[in-house]
Design an enzyme around this catalytic site. Structure first.
Site, short mmCIF file in Angstrom:
data_model
loop_
_atom_site.label_atom_id
_atom_site.label_comp_id
_atom_site.label_asym_id
_atom_site.label_seq_id
_atom_site.Cartn_x
_atom_site.Cartn_y
_atom_site.Cartn_z
N TYR A 134 38.86 34.94 39.59
CA TYR A 134 39.75 36.11 39.64
C TYR A 134 40.44 36.21 38.30
O TYR A 134 41.33 35.41 37.98
CB TYR A 134 40.75 35.94 40.79
CG TYR A 134 41.68 37.10 41.02
CD1 TYR A 134 41.46 38.36 40.47
CD2 TYR A 134 42.81 36.94 41.82
CE1 TYR A 134 42.32 39.41 40.70
CE2 TYR A 134 43.68 37.99 42.06
CZ TYR A 134 43.44 39.22 41.49
OH TYR A 134 44.30 40.26 41.73
N LYS A 163 35.94 38.64 40.07
CA LYS A 163 36.80 39.81 40.32
C LYS A 163 37.50 40.11 39.01
O LYS A 163 38.41 39.41 38.60
CB LYS A 163 37.82 39.52 41.42
CG LYS A 163 38.67 40.74 41.80
CD LYS A 163 39.69 40.39 42.87
CE LYS A 163 40.39 41.62 43.42
NZ LYS A 163 41.14 42.41 42.41
#
Length: 268
Positions: A134, A163
């Site tokens: 992330y 992400k």
């Protein structure tokens, strides 16, 4: 395995009752509301107020998501400040049955790029659960630089997705074009038209309108981006406390029982 994940993965909001207890039946209704249109569930990330959840709340929302996932993968968000805390919680996620963990960098502006690499190496060394990177800055106070991301993808096995929430569409495109074999997901609704080459999308709008998110991935035109932006404005997705407004709309639709956010919960 890398390449498995694509399409719209939903970073689930966390439904609470008025006392801050995670509401299992609201989780069930939310999953049913979006199940047909998404390729995976991502509980306890930022849209799920993951950095605010206590250990019980986090365990409950991940457990309920796994319990009612109906065969879709569950990628458990972990938003804790240091490597040891992340490893401890990742062990719990694995024991619950999550398919992967979604992990940001350690928190703090002083964190170096080498520190970031060692963070992910330590998580992989401690347990076998796959990792979804992330890349963001708002919570951690730092971000993963391009060369570091490439290094992590090449040096650390078991990275199954990124992400990419840097907010820089050119950065996201470069990552998507880097040929790592690891799928890249755009994390910002307003950048989808510019994030060419991505494998999918992970953003709060998917709690409400996953079919629109899918349509944007299939046909990322300026007109469709305008539609996405309009819908996000309507539902408060671009606000700083977007999760509050997403909950309000889900409650209005009868999907969740209460729009309560973490800081509104009352002591039992």
């Amino acid at each position: 395995m890398p390449g498995t994940y694509s399409g719209t993965v939903v970073p689930l909001i966390t439904p609470f009752d008025e006392h801050g207890v995670v509401d299992e039946q609201s989780v069930v209704r939310l999953l049913e509301h979006i199940r047909a249109e998404v390729s995976g569930f991502m509980p306890a990330l930022t849209s799920g107020e993951g950095w605010k959840l206590d250990a019980r709340q986090w365990q409950d929302v991940v457990t309920y998501t796994v319990r009612h996932a109906g065969g879709l993968p569950v990628l458990a968000g972990i938003q804790l400040p240091d490597t040891d805390a992340v490893i401890d919680r990742a062990r719990t996620a694995a024991a619950i049955g999550a398919d992967a963990v979604v992990v940001t960098t350690p928190f703090g502006a002083e964190v170096t790029q080498d520190d970031i690499v060692e963070h992910y190496k330590a998580i992989r060394a401690a347990l076998d659960i796959p990792i979804f990177l992330y890349n963001e800055e708002a919570l951690s106070g730092n971000r993963i630089e391009f060369d570091t991301l490439i290094r992590i993808c090449k040096e650390i096995p078991g990275i199954v997705g990124i992400k990419e929430s840097s907010g820089d569409a050119a950065f996201t495109r470069n990552m998507a074009e880097a040929g790592t074999g690891i799928p890249v997901f755009e994390g910002w609704e307003n950048l989808l038209v510019d994030a060419r080459g991505i494998d999918g999308f992970i953003g709060p709008l998917a709690n409400l309108e996953p079919s629109l998110c899918n349509a944007m991935l299939v046909d990322p035109t300026p007109d469709r981006q305008t539609e996405i932006n309009t819908v996000c404005e309507r539902y408060g997705v671009f606000k700083d406390d977007w999760y509050r407004w997403v909950k309000k709309e889900l409650h209005r639709r009868g999907v969740i029982s209460s729009p309560t956010v973490h800081e509104e919960a009352k002591a039992a």
